[in-house]
Design a protein around this motif. Structure first.
Motif, short mmCIF file in Angstrom:
data_model
loop_
_atom_site.label_atom_id
_atom_site.label_comp_id
_atom_site.label_asym_id
_atom_site.label_seq_id
_atom_site.Cartn_x
_atom_site.Cartn_y
_atom_site.Cartn_z
N VAL A 90 1.11 -1.29 -0.51
CA VAL A 90 0.10 -0.06 -0.24
C VAL A 90 1.30 0.98 -0.15
CG1 VAL A 90 -1.84 1.57 1.19
CG2 VAL A 90 -2.32 -1.30 0.98
N ALA A 91 2.13 1.10 0.90
CA ALA A 91 3.29 2.57 0.76
C ALA A 91 3.53 2.92 -0.54
CB ALA A 91 3.92 2.33 1.98
N ARG A 92 4.16 1.14 -0.61
CA ARG A 92 4.95 2.15 -2.54
C ARG A 92 3.69 2.33 -2.96
NH1 ARG A 92 7.86 -2.68 -0.70
NH2 ARG A 92 6.13 -4.01 -1.15
N ALA A 93 2.24 1.55 -3.56
CA ALA A 93 1.61 2.35 -4.45
C ALA A 93 1.13 3.88 -3.78
CB ALA A 93 -0.02 1.52 -4.32
N LEU A 94 0.71 4.76 -2.60
CA LEU A 94 0.91 5.21 -2.57
C LEU A 94 2.05 6.30 -2.86
CD1 LEU A 94 -1.02 5.46 1.24
CD2 LEU A 94 -1.69 6.30 -1.08
N ALA A 95 3.26 6.30 -2.23
CA ALA A 95 4.60 6.53 -3.04
C ALA A 95 4.50 7.58 -4.75
CB ALA A 95 6.22 5.59 -2.66
N ASP A 96 4.03 6.37 -5.39
CA ASP A 96 3.95 5.83 -7.37
C ASP A 96 3.45 7.07 -7.43
OD1 ASP A 96 6.34 4.46 -6.99
OD2 ASP A 96 4.30 2.75 -7.47
N ARG A 97 1.51 7.93 -6.28
CA ARG A 97 1.07 9.49 -6.52
C ARG A 97 1.50 9.80 -5.91
NH1 ARG A 97 -3.82 6.99 -9.40
NH2 ARG A 97 -3.06 5.16 -9.77
N GLY A 98 2.66 10.40 -5.57
CA GLY A 98 3.09 11.06 -5.05
C GLY A 98 3.09 11.46 -3.43
N VAL A 99 2.32 10.23 -2.98
CA VAL A 99 1.84 10.49 -1.51
C VAL A 99 3.08 10.07 -0.52
CG1 VAL A 99 0.27 10.23 0.24
CG2 VAL A 99 -0.32 11.14 -2.01
N ALA A 100 3.84 9.99 0.63
CA ALA A 100 4.95 10.15 1.57
C ALA A 100 3.87 9.00 2.16
CB ALA A 100 5.66 11.10 2.30
N ALA A 101 4.69 8.04 2.08
CA ALA A 101 3.60 6.83 3.19
C ALA A 101 4.79 6.37 4.64
CB ALA A 101 3.58 5.60 2.56
N PHE A 102 4.22 6.04 5.87
CA PHE A 102 4.65 5.43 6.69
C PHE A 102 3.88 4.65 7.09
CE2 PHE A 102 5.22 9.50 5.91
CZ PHE A 102 6.52 9.80 5.94
N VAL A 103 4.16 2.74 7.42
CA VAL A 103 3.73 2.21 7.52
C VAL A 103 4.22 1.57 9.01
CG1 VAL A 103 3.55 -0.14 7.23
CG2 VAL A 103 3.92 0.92 5.39
N VAL A 104 2.95 2.15 9.43
CA VAL A 104 2.87 1.53 11.92
C VAL A 104 2.67 0.11 11.89
CG1 VAL A 104 0.78 2.17 11.91
CG2 VAL A 104 2.88 2.56 13.38
N LYS A 105 3.77 -0.10 12.72
CA LYS A 105 4.35 -1.56 13.02
C LYS A 105 4.11 -1.43 14.65
CE LYS A 105 7.63 -3.81 14.14
NZ LYS A 105 8.74 -4.82 13.62
N TYR A 106 2.44 -1.10 14.87
CA TYR A 106 1.99 -1.46 16.02
C TYR A 106 2.33 -2.72 16.90
CZ TYR A 106 -2.47 -2.73 13.69
OH TYR A 106 -3.40 -3.61 13.53
N ARG A 107 2.42 -2.34 18.31
CA ARG A 107 2.31 -2.92 18.93
C ARG A 107 1.00 -4.49 19.50
NH1 ARG A 107 4.02 0.24 24.24
NH2 ARG A 107 2.49 1.52 23.11
N LEU A 108 1.55 -5.68 19.79
CA LEU A 108 0.48 -6.51 19.31
C LEU A 108 0.25 -7.18 21.33
CD1 LEU A 108 1.19 -8.16 16.09
CD2 LEU A 108 -0.40 -6.59 16.12
N ARG A 109 -1.20 -7.65 20.86
CA ARG A 109 -1.55 -9.06 21.60
C ARG A 109 -0.70 -9.86 21.76
NH1 ARG A 109 -7.46 -7.70 20.94
NH2 ARG A 109 -7.85 -5.54 21.16
N GLN A 110 0.09 -10.37 22.61
CA GLN A 110 0.78 -11.50 22.76
C GLN A 110 0.44 -13.24 22.48
OE1 GLN A 110 4.32 -11.95 25.31
NE2 GLN A 110 4.79 -10.42 23.18
#
Length: 292
Positions: A90-110
């Motif tokens: 998704v981030a790469r597809a957004l960047a291809d359209r001129g949008v800076a993308a930031f993938v958040v790897k948020y904390r998860l339940r164990q």
């Protein structure tokens, strides 16, 4: 020796490279004892037992950059993260359209340390009653303190680097998938200083919410044959509309759950182009003054 494939098609893999990833500074998940691990499933890459939140920038060519930024929140039931299909792709597809993308790897339940045991946990979860966060998304916000904290930190980090990358701090939005869509809604409605400028919910909860008068514009995509969220009505759309806030809803005949960036022979594959068109309509793909 090749890793063995376990039930549910899950194959353990070594932790992949995450170029440019930065720690968000929200600390180690309280009480966490199981280390982060990764696996491959459905032709995609997943992380689980994430105990330290990170953010991975995927930036556009400076010549094409619009100044708009999107924080991307993968899904996985808060037990794993679909980092490729609902994150990096998704981030790469957004960047291809001129949008800076930031993938958040948020904390998860164990979850269980061993992948075989995790597969069993998932089977039991899917065969049992719906998780609380699916039945009552609003009520479960209280159980998402760590994840909302991570999302708030992601917004703060992106805005603090806005000048460095020519971003417009007033044009930082968020898009999420499944559990990531729920986190996106929670960030918009209970994320205090996060204040996303716009949000996208892709096959996320459709429950009614108490929508404030300053809620951000909302884009929604859902398939009618989604086994998790397609039978709960359209309260999300109705509550946003009743609050007088902009909302766009794409209800695809077929697509199931988790279609993300997978190429499929269903119209649900068009959600990304629809999202880009929606962003364009809101002026988010026009070059910001911050880029001048």
């Amino acid at each position: 020796m090749a890793p063995s494939t376990v039930d549910e098609g899950m194959t353990p893999i070594v932790t992949p490279e995450q170029p440019g990833a930065v720690e968000l500074g929200t600390g180690v998940l309280p009480g966490a004892t199981t280390p982060e691990s990764w696996h491959r499933e459905y032709g995609s890459v997943f992380a689980r037992n994430v105990t330290v939140a990170t953010l991975t920038p995927v930036l556009p060519d400076p010549a094409d950059a619009t100044g708009t930024a999107v924080i991307v929140a993968p899904g996985g039931g808060f037990r794993s993260l679909s980092m490729q299909n609902e994150g990096w792709d998704v981030a790469r597809a957004l960047a291809d359209r001129g949008v800076a993308a930031f993938v958040v790897k948020y904390r998860l339940r164990q979850t269980a340390p061993e992948l075989e045991d995790f597969a069993t946990e998932i089977r039991e979860m899917l065969s049992g009653p719906p998780p609380a966060h699916r039945k009552d998304p609003v009520g479960s916000f209280a159980g998402l303190d760590a994840q909302i904290t991570d999302a708030r930190a992601a917004f703060a980090w992106v805005r603090s680097h806005a000048t460095q990358w020519g971003l417009d701090p007033a044009r930082v939005g968020m898009v999420g998938f499944s559990a990531g869509a729920m986190l996106t809604l929670a960030t918009a409605l209970a994320g205090e200083d996060a204040e996303p400028a716009f949000i996208g919910s892709v096959y996320g909860p459709m429950s009614s919410f108490d929508v404030p008068p300053d809620a951000p514009p909302l884009f929604i995509a859902l398939a009618a044959d989604d086994p998790l969220f397609a039978s709960s009505g359209f309260g999300l759309v109705e509550s946003w509309h009743a609050a007088g806030r902009p909302v766009e809803f794409h209800y695809y005949e077929r697509g199931g759950h988790g279609f993300g960036m997978y190429p499929k022979e269903t119209t649900s594959t068009g959600w990304f182009e629809a999202f880009i068109s929606w962003m364009t309509m809101h002026g988010l793909l026009a070059r910001s003054a911050a880029r001048e």
